[in-house]
Design a protein around this motif. Structure first.
Motif, PDB file in Angstrom:
ATOM      1  N   LYS A  33       0.842  -1.208   0.000  1.00 18.15           N
ATOM      2  CA  LYS A  33       0.000   0.000   0.000  1.00 18.15           C
ATOM      3  C   LYS A  33       0.871   1.250   0.000  1.00 18.15           C
ATOM      4  O   LYS A  33       0.624   2.198  -0.762  1.00 18.15           O
ATOM      5  CB  LYS A  33      -0.930  -0.023   1.215  1.00 18.15           C
ATOM      6  N   ALA A  34       1.898   1.271   0.858  1.00 23.31           N
ATOM      7  CA  ALA A  34       2.812   2.420   0.900  1.00 23.31           C
ATOM      8  C   ALA A  34       3.509   2.599  -0.447  1.00 23.31           C
ATOM      9  O   ALA A  34       3.645   3.722  -0.940  1.00 23.31           O
ATOM     10  CB  ALA A  34       3.839   2.252   2.018  1.00 23.31           C
ATOM     11  N   ALA A  35       3.944   1.504  -1.051  1.00 23.02           N
ATOM     12  CA  ALA A  35       4.608   1.577  -2.356  1.00 23.02           C
ATOM     13  C   ALA A  35       3.666   2.152  -3.407  1.00 23.02           C
ATOM     14  O   ALA A  35       4.061   3.005  -4.212  1.00 23.02           O
ATOM     15  CB  ALA A  35       5.104   0.190  -2.773  1.00 23.02           C
ATOM     16  N   ASP A  36       2.417   1.706  -3.394  1.00 31.55           N
ATOM     17  CA  ASP A  36       1.428   2.228  -4.348  1.00 31.55           C
ATOM     18  C   ASP A  36       1.177   3.715  -4.115  1.00 31.55           C
ATOM     19  O   ASP A  36       1.076   4.496  -5.071  1.00 31.55           O
ATOM     20  CB  ASP A  36       0.111   1.456  -4.233  1.00 31.55           C
ATOM     21  N   ASP A  37       1.078   4.107  -2.848  1.00 34.26           N
ATOM     22  CA  ASP A  37       0.852   5.523  -2.519  1.00 34.26           C
ATOM     23  C   ASP A  37       2.023   6.386  -2.986  1.00 34.26           C
ATOM     24  O   ASP A  37       1.827   7.475  -3.537  1.00 34.26           O
ATOM     25  CB  ASP A  37       0.646   5.709  -1.018  1.00 34.26           C
ATOM     26  N   ILE A  38       3.236   5.914  -2.778  1.00 36.63           N
ATOM     27  CA  ILE A  38       4.425   6.659  -3.197  1.00 36.63           C
ATOM     28  C   ILE A  38       4.463   6.770  -4.720  1.00 36.63           C
ATOM     29  O   ILE A  38       4.740   7.839  -5.267  1.00 36.63           O
ATOM     30  CB  ILE A  38       5.705   6.014  -2.630  1.00 36.63           C
ATOM     31  N   ASP A  39       4.170   5.671  -5.417  1.00 40.25           N
ATOM     32  CA  ASP A  39       4.128   5.727  -6.880  1.00 40.25           C
ATOM     33  C   ASP A  39       3.096   6.745  -7.355  1.00 40.25           C
ATOM     34  O   ASP A  39       3.350   7.509  -8.292  1.00 40.25           O
ATOM     35  CB  ASP A  39       3.803   4.355  -7.471  1.00 40.25           C
ATOM     36  N   GLU A  40       1.948   6.775  -6.703  1.00 40.31           N
ATOM     37  CA  GLU A  40       0.899   7.729  -7.076  1.00 40.31           C
ATOM     38  C   GLU A  40       1.370   9.173  -6.878  1.00 40.31           C
ATOM     39  O   GLU A  40       1.166  10.036  -7.737  1.00 40.31           O
ATOM     40  CB  GLU A  40      -0.365   7.469  -6.257  1.00 40.31           C
ATOM     41  N   VAL A  49      11.190  15.024  -2.600  1.00 40.79           N
ATOM     42  CA  VAL A  49      11.371  14.534  -1.238  1.00 40.79           C
ATOM     43  C   VAL A  49      10.078  13.843  -0.801  1.00 40.79           C
ATOM     44  O   VAL A  49       8.999  14.406  -0.927  1.00 40.79           O
ATOM     45  CB  VAL A  49      11.691  15.687  -0.258  1.00 40.79           C
ATOM     46  N   ILE A  50      10.222  12.624  -0.320  1.00 30.69           N
ATOM     47  CA  ILE A  50       9.088  11.889   0.236  1.00 30.69           C
ATOM     48  C   ILE A  50       9.503  11.408   1.610  1.00 30.69           C
ATOM     49  O   ILE A  50      10.552  10.769   1.761  1.00 30.69           O
ATOM     50  CB  ILE A  50       8.701  10.693  -0.656  1.00 30.69           C
ATOM     51  N   LEU A  51       8.709  11.731   2.609  1.00 32.74           N
ATOM     52  CA  LEU A  51       8.969  11.276   3.971  1.00 32.74           C
ATOM     53  C   LEU A  51       7.975  10.188   4.323  1.00 32.74           C
ATOM     54  O   LEU A  51       6.781  10.315   4.036  1.00 32.74           O
ATOM     55  CB  LEU A  51       8.835  12.434   4.960  1.00 32.74           C
ATOM     56  N   VAL A  52       8.471   9.130   4.927  1.00 34.70           N
ATOM     57  CA  VAL A  52       7.612   8.037   5.377  1.00 34.70           C
ATOM     58  C   VAL A  52       7.745   7.943   6.883  1.00 34.70           C
ATOM     59  O   VAL A  52       8.836   7.704   7.396  1.00 34.70           O
ATOM     60  CB  VAL A  52       7.996   6.701   4.712  1.00 34.70           C
ATOM     61  N   GLN A  53       6.638   8.164   7.575  1.00 32.37           N
ATOM     62  CA  GLN A  53       6.617   8.027   9.027  1.00 32.37           C
ATOM     63  C   GLN A  53       5.723   6.842   9.357  1.00 32.37           C
ATOM     64  O   GLN A  53       4.544   6.825   8.997  1.00 32.37           O
ATOM     65  CB  GLN A  53       6.072   9.288   9.681  1.00 32.37           C
ATOM     66  N   ALA A  54       6.308   5.854  10.012  1.00 34.25           N
ATOM     67  CA  ALA A  54       5.566   4.650  10.365  1.00 34.25           C
ATOM     68  C   ALA A  54       6.244   4.021  11.583  1.00 34.25           C
ATOM     69  O   ALA A  54       7.411   4.300  11.862  1.00 34.25           O
ATOM     70  CB  ALA A  54       5.540   3.683   9.192  1.00 34.25           C
ATOM     71  N   PRO A  55       5.527   3.154  12.291  1.00 33.51           N
ATOM     72  CA  PRO A  55       6.087   2.558  13.509  1.00 33.51           C
ATOM     73  C   PRO A  55       7.302   1.665  13.237  1.00 33.51           C
ATOM     74  O   PRO A  55       7.480   1.163  12.125  1.00 33.51           O
ATOM     75  CB  PRO A  55       4.934   1.714  14.057  1.00 33.51           C
ATOM     76  N   THR A  56       8.088   1.457  14.267  1.00 31.77           N
ATOM     77  CA  THR A  56       9.204   0.530  14.210  1.00 31.77           C
ATOM     78  C   THR A  56       8.698  -0.840  13.777  1.00 31.77           C
ATOM     79  O   THR A  56       7.670  -1.311  14.252  1.00 31.77           O
ATOM     80  CB  THR A  56       9.876   0.426  15.592  1.00 31.77           C
ATOM     81  N   GLY A  57       9.418  -1.454  12.862  1.00 32.11           N
ATOM     82  CA  GLY A  57       9.061  -2.789  12.412  1.00 32.11           C
ATOM     83  C   GLY A  57       8.005  -2.833  11.322  1.00 32.11           C
ATOM     84  O   GLY A  57       7.561  -3.911  10.930  1.00 32.11           O
ATOM     85  N   ALA A  65      14.663   0.852   0.405  1.00 35.62           N
ATOM     86  CA  ALA A  65      15.527   0.064  -0.476  1.00 35.62           C
ATOM     87  C   ALA A  65      14.920  -0.053  -1.875  1.00 35.62           C
ATOM     88  O   ALA A  65      15.640   0.026  -2.874  1.00 35.62           O
ATOM     89  CB  ALA A  65      15.764  -1.316   0.129  1.00 35.62           C
ATOM     90  N   ALA A  66      13.610  -0.223  -1.959  1.00 35.23           N
ATOM     91  CA  ALA A  66      12.934  -0.304  -3.265  1.00 35.23           C
ATOM     92  C   ALA A  66      13.105   1.007  -4.031  1.00 35.23           C
ATOM     93  O   ALA A  66      13.404   1.003  -5.229  1.00 35.23           O
ATOM     94  CB  ALA A  66      11.458  -0.639  -3.077  1.00 35.23           C
ATOM     95  N   LEU A  67      12.928   2.128  -3.346  1.00 36.01           N
ATOM     96  CA  LEU A  67      13.144   3.432  -3.990  1.00 36.01           C
ATOM     97  C   LEU A  67      14.595   3.590  -4.437  1.00 36.01           C
ATOM     98  O   LEU A  67      14.875   4.106  -5.513  1.00 36.01           O
ATOM     99  CB  LEU A  67      12.771   4.563  -3.036  1.00 36.01           C
ATOM    100  N   GLY A  68      15.519   3.160  -3.597  1.00 38.94           N
ATOM    101  CA  GLY A  68      16.925   3.241  -3.943  1.00 38.94           C
ATOM    102  C   GLY A  68      17.269   2.409  -5.164  1.00 38.94           C
ATOM    103  O   GLY A  68      18.006   2.855  -6.044  1.00 38.94           O
ATOM    104  N   LEU A  69      16.727   1.203  -5.238  1.00 41.81           N
ATOM    105  CA  LEU A  69      16.985   0.346  -6.396  1.00 41.81           C
ATOM    106  C   LEU A  69      16.415   0.939  -7.674  1.00 41.81           C
ATOM    107  O   LEU A  69      17.057   0.923  -8.723  1.00 41.81           O
ATOM    108  CB  LEU A  69      16.373  -1.042  -6.170  1.00 41.81           C
ATOM    109  N   SER A  74      18.359   8.730  -2.150  1.00 45.01           N
ATOM    110  CA  SER A  74      19.207   8.864  -0.972  1.00 45.01           C
ATOM    111  C   SER A  74      18.384   8.472   0.244  1.00 45.01           C
ATOM    112  O   SER A  74      17.223   8.846   0.357  1.00 45.01           O
ATOM    113  CB  SER A  74      19.686  10.305  -0.810  1.00 45.01           C
ATOM    114  N   ILE A  75      18.999   7.742   1.141  1.00 43.07           N
ATOM    115  CA  ILE A  75      18.294   7.249   2.316  1.00 43.07           C
ATOM    116  C   ILE A  75      18.995   7.781   3.552  1.00 43.07           C
ATOM    117  O   ILE A  75      20.202   7.619   3.708  1.00 43.07           O
ATOM    118  CB  ILE A  75      18.276   5.709   2.335  1.00 43.07           C
TER     119      ILE A  75
END
Length: 87
Positions: A33-40, A49-57, A65-69, A74-75
């Motif tokens: 879901k996050a990947a789809d949202d970022i692609d959108e 710049v895209i910031l992802v805030q989510a809980p540990t784990g 890593a997917a964005l980097g590939l 930059s991470i």
């Protein structure tokens, strides 16, 4: 996105690699879901710049890593223990 593959593809590639190393791994529904949202977001405008805030784990490392590939992103992390996951 033009000829770029969706981030889901890279999540699956990461899972395949990690499964070879550590046994079966699969992306979570939330990671997809996050990947789809970022692609959108990327498809709709020119955000650099895209910031992802989510809980540990929650799987932020896989998303980064997917964005980097795919995009050569930059991470940044303030957690020294996570740095090795991005190398």
């Amino acid at each position: 996105m033009g000829s770029k593959k969706p981030l889901r593809y890279y999540l699956d590639e990461i899972a395949a690699h990690l499964s070879d190393v550590n046994g079966k791994k699969v992306p979570t529904i939330e990671q997809y879901k996050a990947a789809d949202d970022i692609d959108e977001i990327i498809n709709k405008n020119e955000n650099k710049v895209i910031l992802v805030q989510a809980p540990t784990g929650s799987g932020k490392t896989w998303i980064a890593a997917a964005l980097g590939l795919r995009d050569g992103a930059s991470i940044l992390t303030v957690t020294a223990n996570l740095q090795h996951q991005y190398l």
